[in-house]
Structures are given as structure tokens and as C-alpha cells.
Enzyme design. Sequence first.
Site, PDB file in Angstrom:
ATOM      1  N   ARG A   1      -5.760   6.311  -7.346  1.00 32.77           N
ATOM      2  CA  ARG A   1      -5.519   7.764  -7.352  1.00 32.77           C
ATOM      3  C   ARG A   1      -5.414   8.291  -8.781  1.00 32.77           C
ATOM      4  NH1 ARG A   1      -0.293   7.933  -3.701  1.00 32.77           N
ATOM      5  NH2 ARG A   1      -0.523  10.194  -3.951  1.00 32.77           N
TER       6      ARG A   1
ATOM      7  N   LEU B   1       0.860  -1.174   0.000  1.00 32.91           N
ATOM      8  CA  LEU B   1       0.000   0.000   0.000  1.00 32.91           C
ATOM      9  C   LEU B   1       0.897   1.225   0.000  1.00 32.91           C
ATOM     10  CD1 LEU B   1      -2.710  -0.919   2.693  1.00 32.91           C
ATOM     11  CD2 LEU B   1      -2.961  -0.995   0.210  1.00 32.91           C
ATOM     12  N   ASP B   2       0.434   2.310  -0.616  1.00 29.68           N
ATOM     13  CA  ASP B   2       1.198   3.546  -0.574  1.00 29.68           C
ATOM     14  C   ASP B   2       1.410   3.983   0.874  1.00 29.68           C
ATOM     15  OD1 ASP B   2       1.098   3.586  -3.331  1.00 29.68           O
ATOM     16  OD2 ASP B   2      -0.616   4.960  -3.411  1.00 29.68           O
ATOM     17  N   LYS B   3       2.433   4.757   1.096  1.00 29.47           N
ATOM     18  CA  LYS B   3       2.753   5.234   2.447  1.00 29.47           C
ATOM     19  C   LYS B   3       1.535   5.836   3.144  1.00 29.47           C
ATOM     20  CE  LYS B   3       5.325   8.883   4.826  1.00 29.47           C
ATOM     21  NZ  LYS B   3       6.176  10.084   4.661  1.00 29.47           N
TER      22      LYS B   3
END
Length: 355
Positions: free
Chosen positions: A265, A154-156
Site C-alpha cells: 500500500r 495480513l492487514d485487517k
Amino acid sequence: MSDLESLQGAAQPEFDLSGELREQPVAAALHGARLDKALLELAPEFSRSHLQQLIRSGQVWLDGAVALKPAQKVAVGQCLRVALQPTEQSQAFVPEPMALDIVYEDQALLVLNKPAGLVVHPAAGHWRGTLLNGLLAHAPVFATLPRAGIVHRLDKDTSGLMVVAKSLPAATALVAQIAQRAVARRYLAVAHAGPGARAWPEAGQTLRVDAPIGRDPQQRLRMAVVDLQRHPGKPAQTDMRLLARQGGFALLHCALHTGRTHQIRVHAKHLGWPLVGDATYGGQPHPAIARQALHAWQLALAHPLHGQPLRFCAPPPQDMQQLLQALQLPWPEVAEAAEGIEAESPGAGQFADNR
């Protein structure tokens, strides 16, 4: 990197040369060469940029005198000496105790609820304090596995559910499931209508975005929907279902069918619906949340060893719930309906951009 990661790569540094001293006379072939180039002959396992840092920090000597300029010329016969220090990368794969929100754990796998702000895997700028470091501290078995058992990311600043393997057979099986799109990943996102936005679908309607993703030709640090005839990229499909809308804001339920970097996103931006707080992709800031409003809230898979169906759910964290309340988007009123959503077909709302 895509959401589906290769299992190649060791979970341990290749070397740890902290405090080692090396010295040798400058060879005739290096007479007149730059100091950093000569140092490469003495310590070839390090990058030139790392050796330049050692020079500037006073860790290199010529004939007993500290040499501070990488471009300084050396002469044949001079005694070149260096105090080697490990690179940040070589020190990255170390155990670091941290609180992990573990949802499920057995001998084969671990499911956790990752908080926003936690980097999953060490990389430039984030060599320590990552989820990988926490896993190494949680159980010794993770030190024996490539990438400490991490099979997707997962993205930060995206919160939510992740699965991690605890054995090599489990890792192999989980990677295969992800590749076969047999792992169901469901996200909640809060978006807003941007300039030129596509009209919102009706409540409950699902829109499938089928648009390839690659590096943004104008800004290489981010991703974008690309024309495959002009720029490299990979197919990407996301289902977006509108759960609730209030004014220019909407709560979306997103299902991934591929695992491209920043996929939700990027697809949201492509529709003109950037996520609230997502500065990288044009999202408006909001005082209730200090990151993009994206949460991986459902995860379903077959157990990698015995095949038993597993399904997990993690409600939105506090910052996202505060955002929903501030925007008057109903939660948990829509939670029960959203929990019943399974894999969705494109239906009448398909949006294709298969260039």
C-alpha cells in the site's frame, strides 16, 4: 509491526482476577495522594488507566462509600477497597469458534484463506474476534504455541493466504524461511493513477520499488517512504507487474521481498498508484468494494519439517472480482499468465529510492 513477527509472547493471559476483592488501610506515606495512585499500591499488576476505569465504574470504595473520582484525595487509615476486573487484554487469548477457510492442514502447519475484515492478532481496539481466537478454538495445540502459531500477518482489510505453524519446530522453521526470504508471497492489487503518478509500465513489465519504509513523520498512525538520513525506517522492496490496464486503473501482481507494515500500500502510494478503496493512503472509494483492493493470492514455501515444496493459490474474493468486472479489468483472462510468474528480477523497469 513488520510482517515477520517475533515468536516471543505467551498465548495465555498472565492472570484472571475477575471478581477478586482487595482491601487495606491507606498507609501514612499515601496520605493526601490521589485515589488512583493509592490504588496502584493495592493492585500494582494493573495499569493506572485500567484502575481509573474501575473507579469511574463504581468498583472502588473508601470507608464503605463508593469513590468515583480518580483525583479524589485519600487520608491515612481510610479503608480502601476494590473489586478487581480483568483487563480486556487479559481476556483476549480465549477460544472463539469461527468458520475458517482452510486450504491445507497437516500435523505441522495450517494454510488458510483469510477474509477481509478479520484481524489476525489481538491488539488495542480488537481484543476479541481475531484469527488467533479462532485458531485456539480450532485445535488445542495452538494454545501451547507462542502467538498461537502465527508467524506472519495480513492487514485487517487484506484478504488471502496465510500459513500458521502447529508445532514449535514448524514455527521456528517457518520464521527462518521468512527471514531468509524463502517464502514466496504474491498479491493482486487494483490501483488507480493519482496526482503526479508515475507512468504505468507496459503490460507484462515488472517494476521493482526499492524504497525504505518507516512511520509517516506527519501522521504516526500510518507508514510512508522515508529518508533514512532524517527518519527511522527499514529497507523495503516490492516487485509490481502490470497485468492489465483500463483507463486510469490497473491490475497489479505484487511480489514482496521484505515484510514491512503496509508495504504494498505504501509503495503503491509512493508511485502515485494508491489502491482502490485504501482511504489511509489516498485511494479512491468504489461501490464494488468496501476496503483496499489487495488480496494475497499465492503462497509458496518448503514444508517446515520435511522440505517438500508447497504452493497454494486462492482466487480473488467476490468483492474484488466485482471490482475487476466493474472496471473492465480482465479476470480470469489474466489468471493463467499470472499463475506462472515466479520470483522476478528488477529488469529494465527498476525504480529505486534508496535514500
